[in-house]
Design a protein around this motif. Structure first.
Motif, PDB file in Angstrom:
ATOM      1  N   ALA A  76       0.833  -1.203   0.000  1.00  0.00           N
ATOM      2  CA  ALA A  76       0.000   0.000   0.000  1.00  0.00           C
ATOM      3  C   ALA A  76       0.868   1.254   0.000  1.00  0.00           C
ATOM      4  CB  ALA A  76      -0.932  -0.005   1.210  1.00  0.00           C
ATOM      5  N   ALA A  77       1.940   1.258   0.791  1.00  0.00           N
ATOM      6  CA  ALA A  77       2.833   2.418   0.858  1.00  0.00           C
ATOM      7  C   ALA A  77       3.528   2.650  -0.487  1.00  0.00           C
ATOM      8  CB  ALA A  77       3.869   2.220   1.967  1.00  0.00           C
ATOM      9  N   ALA A  78       3.913   1.562  -1.161  1.00  0.00           N
ATOM     10  CA  ALA A  78       4.565   1.688  -2.467  1.00  0.00           C
ATOM     11  C   ALA A  78       3.612   2.323  -3.479  1.00  0.00           C
ATOM     12  CB  ALA A  78       5.040   0.323  -2.951  1.00  0.00           C
ATOM     13  N   TRP A  79       2.343   1.914  -3.450  1.00  0.00           N
ATOM     14  CA  TRP A  79       1.361   2.497  -4.380  1.00  0.00           C
ATOM     15  C   TRP A  79       1.178   3.983  -4.104  1.00  0.00           C
ATOM     16  CZ3 TRP A  79      -0.183   1.285  -8.922  1.00  0.00           C
ATOM     17  CH2 TRP A  79      -1.284   1.946  -9.495  1.00  0.00           C
ATOM     18  N   ALA A  80       1.141   4.352  -2.830  1.00  0.00           N
ATOM     19  CA  ALA A  80       1.008   5.765  -2.475  1.00  0.00           C
ATOM     20  C   ALA A  80       2.198   6.571  -3.002  1.00  0.00           C
ATOM     21  CB  ALA A  80       0.881   5.923  -0.961  1.00  0.00           C
ATOM     22  N   GLU A  81       3.396   6.002  -2.945  1.00  0.00           N
ATOM     23  CA  GLU A  81       4.582   6.685  -3.479  1.00  0.00           C
ATOM     24  C   GLU A  81       4.453   6.902  -4.983  1.00  0.00           C
ATOM     25  OE1 GLU A  81       8.415   5.045  -2.425  1.00  0.00           O
ATOM     26  OE2 GLU A  81       7.668   4.552  -0.426  1.00  0.00           O
ATOM     27  N   ILE A  82       3.967   5.894  -5.691  1.00  0.00           N
ATOM     28  CA  ILE A  82       3.803   6.006  -7.146  1.00  0.00           C
ATOM     29  C   ILE A  82       2.799   7.109  -7.474  1.00  0.00           C
ATOM     30  CG2 ILE A  82       2.989   4.807  -9.222  1.00  0.00           C
ATOM     31  CD1 ILE A  82       5.762   3.896  -8.217  1.00  0.00           C
ATOM     32  N   ILE A  83       1.665   7.102  -6.783  1.00  0.00           N
ATOM     33  CA  ILE A  83       0.638   8.125  -7.012  1.00  0.00           C
ATOM     34  C   ILE A  83       1.213   9.511  -6.721  1.00  0.00           C
ATOM     35  CG2 ILE A  83      -1.626   8.989  -6.257  1.00  0.00           C
ATOM     36  CD1 ILE A  83      -1.669   6.390  -7.974  1.00  0.00           C
ATOM     37  N   GLY A  84       2.029   9.624  -5.683  1.00  0.00           N
ATOM     38  CA  GLY A  84       2.663  10.896  -5.354  1.00  0.00           C
ATOM     39  C   GLY A  84       3.630  11.364  -6.441  1.00  0.00           C
ATOM     40  N   MET A  85       4.212  10.414  -7.159  1.00  0.00           N
ATOM     41  CA  MET A  85       5.183  10.732  -8.203  1.00  0.00           C
ATOM     42  C   MET A  85       4.539  11.064  -9.542  1.00  0.00           C
ATOM     43  SD  MET A  85       8.685   8.438  -8.510  1.00  0.00           S
ATOM     44  CE  MET A  85       7.750   7.020  -8.899  1.00  0.00           C
ATOM     45  N   VAL A  86       3.530  10.271  -9.955  1.00  0.00           N
ATOM     46  CA  VAL A  86       2.986  10.418 -11.310  1.00  0.00           C
ATOM     47  C   VAL A  86       1.470  10.643 -11.359  1.00  0.00           C
ATOM     48  CG1 VAL A  86       4.833   9.239 -12.563  1.00  0.00           C
ATOM     49  CG2 VAL A  86       2.981   7.889 -11.573  1.00  0.00           C
ATOM     50  N   GLY A  87       0.847  10.830 -10.220  1.00  0.00           N
ATOM     51  CA  GLY A  87      -0.573  11.170 -10.217  1.00  0.00           C
ATOM     52  C   GLY A  87      -1.489   9.967 -10.297  1.00  0.00           C
ATOM     53  N   THR A  88      -2.739  10.248 -10.557  1.00  0.00           N
ATOM     54  CA  THR A  88      -3.795   9.241 -10.564  1.00  0.00           C
ATOM     55  C   THR A  88      -3.584   8.212 -11.679  1.00  0.00           C
ATOM     56  OG1 THR A  88      -5.313  10.926  -9.749  1.00  0.00           O
ATOM     57  CG2 THR A  88      -6.302   8.949 -10.691  1.00  0.00           C
ATOM     58  N   TYR A  89      -3.827   6.954 -11.334  1.00  0.00           N
ATOM     59  CA  TYR A  89      -3.755   5.876 -12.321  1.00  0.00           C
ATOM     60  C   TYR A  89      -4.871   6.063 -13.344  1.00  0.00           C
ATOM     61  CZ  TYR A  89      -4.719   1.348 -14.382  1.00  0.00           C
ATOM     62  OH  TYR A  89      -4.978   0.341 -15.274  1.00  0.00           O
ATOM     63  N   GLU A  90      -4.559   5.839 -14.645  1.00  0.00           N
ATOM     64  CA  GLU A  90      -5.564   5.970 -15.697  1.00  0.00           C
ATOM     65  C   GLU A  90      -5.865   4.664 -16.412  1.00  0.00           C
ATOM     66  OE1 GLU A  90      -4.116   9.217 -18.115  1.00  0.00           O
ATOM     67  OE2 GLU A  90      -4.891  10.695 -16.684  1.00  0.00           O
ATOM     68  N   ARG A  91      -4.826   3.928 -16.849  1.00  0.00           N
ATOM     69  CA  ARG A  91      -5.097   2.689 -17.584  1.00  0.00           C
ATOM     70  C   ARG A  91      -3.832   1.860 -17.726  1.00  0.00           C
ATOM     71  NH1 ARG A  91      -3.404   2.865 -22.936  1.00  0.00           N
ATOM     72  NH2 ARG A  91      -2.698   4.903 -23.595  1.00  0.00           N
ATOM     73  N   MET A  92      -4.021   0.601 -18.140  1.00  0.00           N
ATOM     74  CA  MET A  92      -2.884  -0.258 -18.450  1.00  0.00           C
ATOM     75  C   MET A  92      -3.009  -0.748 -19.889  1.00  0.00           C
ATOM     76  SD  MET A  92      -3.463  -3.875 -16.373  1.00  0.00           S
ATOM     77  CE  MET A  92      -3.633  -3.115 -14.771  1.00  0.00           C
ATOM     78  N   ASP A  93      -1.852  -1.045 -20.490  1.00  0.00           N
ATOM     79  CA  ASP A  93      -1.821  -1.537 -21.859  1.00  0.00           C
ATOM     80  C   ASP A  93      -1.498  -3.030 -21.877  1.00  0.00           C
ATOM     81  OD1 ASP A  93      -2.472   0.854 -23.184  1.00  0.00           O
ATOM     82  OD2 ASP A  93      -0.412   1.572 -23.007  1.00  0.00           O
ATOM     83  N   LYS A  94      -1.302  -3.542 -23.054  1.00  0.00           N
ATOM     84  CA  LYS A  94      -1.104  -4.973 -23.272  1.00  0.00           C
ATOM     85  C   LYS A  94       0.176  -5.484 -22.597  1.00  0.00           C
ATOM     86  CE  LYS A  94      -0.779  -8.293 -27.039  1.00  0.00           C
ATOM     87  NZ  LYS A  94      -0.743  -8.456 -28.485  1.00  0.00           N
ATOM     88  N   PRO A  95       0.081  -6.575 -21.835  1.00  0.00           N
ATOM     89  CA  PRO A  95       1.252  -7.141 -21.172  1.00  0.00           C
ATOM     90  C   PRO A  95       2.231  -7.767 -22.176  1.00  0.00           C
ATOM     91  CG  PRO A  95      -0.798  -8.063 -20.272  1.00  0.00           C
ATOM     92  CD  PRO A  95      -1.150  -7.274 -21.489  1.00  0.00           C
ATOM     93  N   LEU A  96       3.505  -7.718 -21.825  1.00  0.00           N
ATOM     94  CA  LEU A  96       4.561  -8.371 -22.597  1.00  0.00           C
ATOM     95  C   LEU A  96       5.139  -9.471 -21.723  1.00  0.00           C
ATOM     96  CD1 LEU A  96       6.636  -8.607 -24.914  1.00  0.00           C
ATOM     97  CD2 LEU A  96       7.981  -6.876 -23.704  1.00  0.00           C
ATOM     98  N   VAL A  97       5.055 -10.714 -22.194  1.00  0.00           N
ATOM     99  CA  VAL A  97       5.515 -11.877 -21.427  1.00  0.00           C
ATOM    100  C   VAL A  97       6.805 -12.385 -22.039  1.00  0.00           C
ATOM    101  CG1 VAL A  97       4.940 -14.226 -20.684  1.00  0.00           C
ATOM    102  CG2 VAL A  97       3.122 -12.517 -20.905  1.00  0.00           C
ATOM    103  N   ARG A  98       7.774 -12.691 -21.186  1.00  0.00           N
ATOM    104  CA  ARG A  98       9.018 -13.294 -21.674  1.00  0.00           C
ATOM    105  C   ARG A  98       9.577 -14.234 -20.615  1.00  0.00           C
ATOM    106  NH1 ARG A  98       9.944  -8.330 -19.962  1.00  0.00           N
ATOM    107  NH2 ARG A  98      11.749  -7.888 -18.681  1.00  0.00           N
ATOM    108  N   GLN A  99      10.368 -15.156 -21.064  1.00  0.00           N
ATOM    109  CA  GLN A  99      11.009 -16.115 -20.192  1.00  0.00           C
ATOM    110  C   GLN A  99      12.430 -15.654 -19.926  1.00  0.00           C
ATOM    111  OE1 GLN A  99       9.358 -18.591 -18.906  1.00  0.00           O
ATOM    112  NE2 GLN A  99      11.042 -19.488 -17.769  1.00  0.00           N
TER     113      GLN A  99
END
Length: 192
Positions: free
Chosen positions: A128-151
């Motif tokens: 929870a604290a890590a998420w708060a730090e991210i929001i403090g750095m770059v603002g409100t979350y808006e969306r996510m894009d397509k995941p990239l999977v690799r081994q």
């Protein structure tokens, strides 16, 4: 592909209710899958013709390492098998679920998928604290894009582009062979 494109155009031009809209979503999904396949085959042909990962990356607008990670098929030196065959089959969905839970504050749901080391080192309150730090750095979350999977060796790594009000970040989830989360990060996009 042309036939699907025509169907998509027809479905979007009609003023039908939900069924036409759902049909257009299905057709667009099928077109995207075909496009992804065409891109993968084209990259494989370019590599077979001697083109470098740098050339391919430049053409796609990414670094050569990103092009390799998306399209490369390295062999596991221990088995001789393509490493991409070992990737956790549902890793993209698992990673997406992890980040949705993080965004929505369901931290106990995240921890439930951790391996023992992660469980010991990253309790729910730190998530929870890590998420708060991210929001403090770059603002409100808006969306996510397509995941990239690799081994990567014995681990499956999933990167998910995350869009925030004031910038972009990249979510990264790493899974061990058993499917447990062995790493969870939010990084700046330029970190390979």
């Amino acid at each position: 592909m042309a036939a699907l494109a025509r169907l998509l155009a027809d479905a979007t031009e009609r003023n039908d209710a939900v069924p036409a809209e759902l049909t257009s979503v299905k057709i667009a999904r099928d077109l995207a899958a075909m496009s992804d396949t065409a891109l993968r085959v084209s990259v494989e042909r370019a590599r077979a013709a001697g083109r470098t990962w740098q050339e391919i990356g430049d053409l796609l607008g990414v670094r050569r390492q990103a092009a390799f990670q998306r399209f490369g098929r390295p062999l596991d030196p221990r088995t001789g098998e393509p490493m991409s065959n070992a990737a956790l089959p549902d890793a993209a969905n698992r990673a997406t679920d992890l980040f949705v839970n993080w965004i929505e504050g369901r931290h106990d749901e995240i921890v439930a998928h951790f391996d023992p080391t992660m469980t010991a080192q990253l309790p729910p309150d730190q998530i929870a604290a890590a998420w708060a730090e991210i929001i403090g750095m770059v603002g409100t979350y808006e969306r996510m894009d397509k995941p990239l999977v690799r081994q990567l060796g014995d681990h499956t790594v999933v990167d998910i582009p995350l869009e925030f009000e004031a910038g972009q970040m990249k979510g990264r989830a790493t899974f061990n062979k058993e499917g447990q989360v062995s790493g969870l990060f939010i990084l700046t996009p330029e970190i390979p």
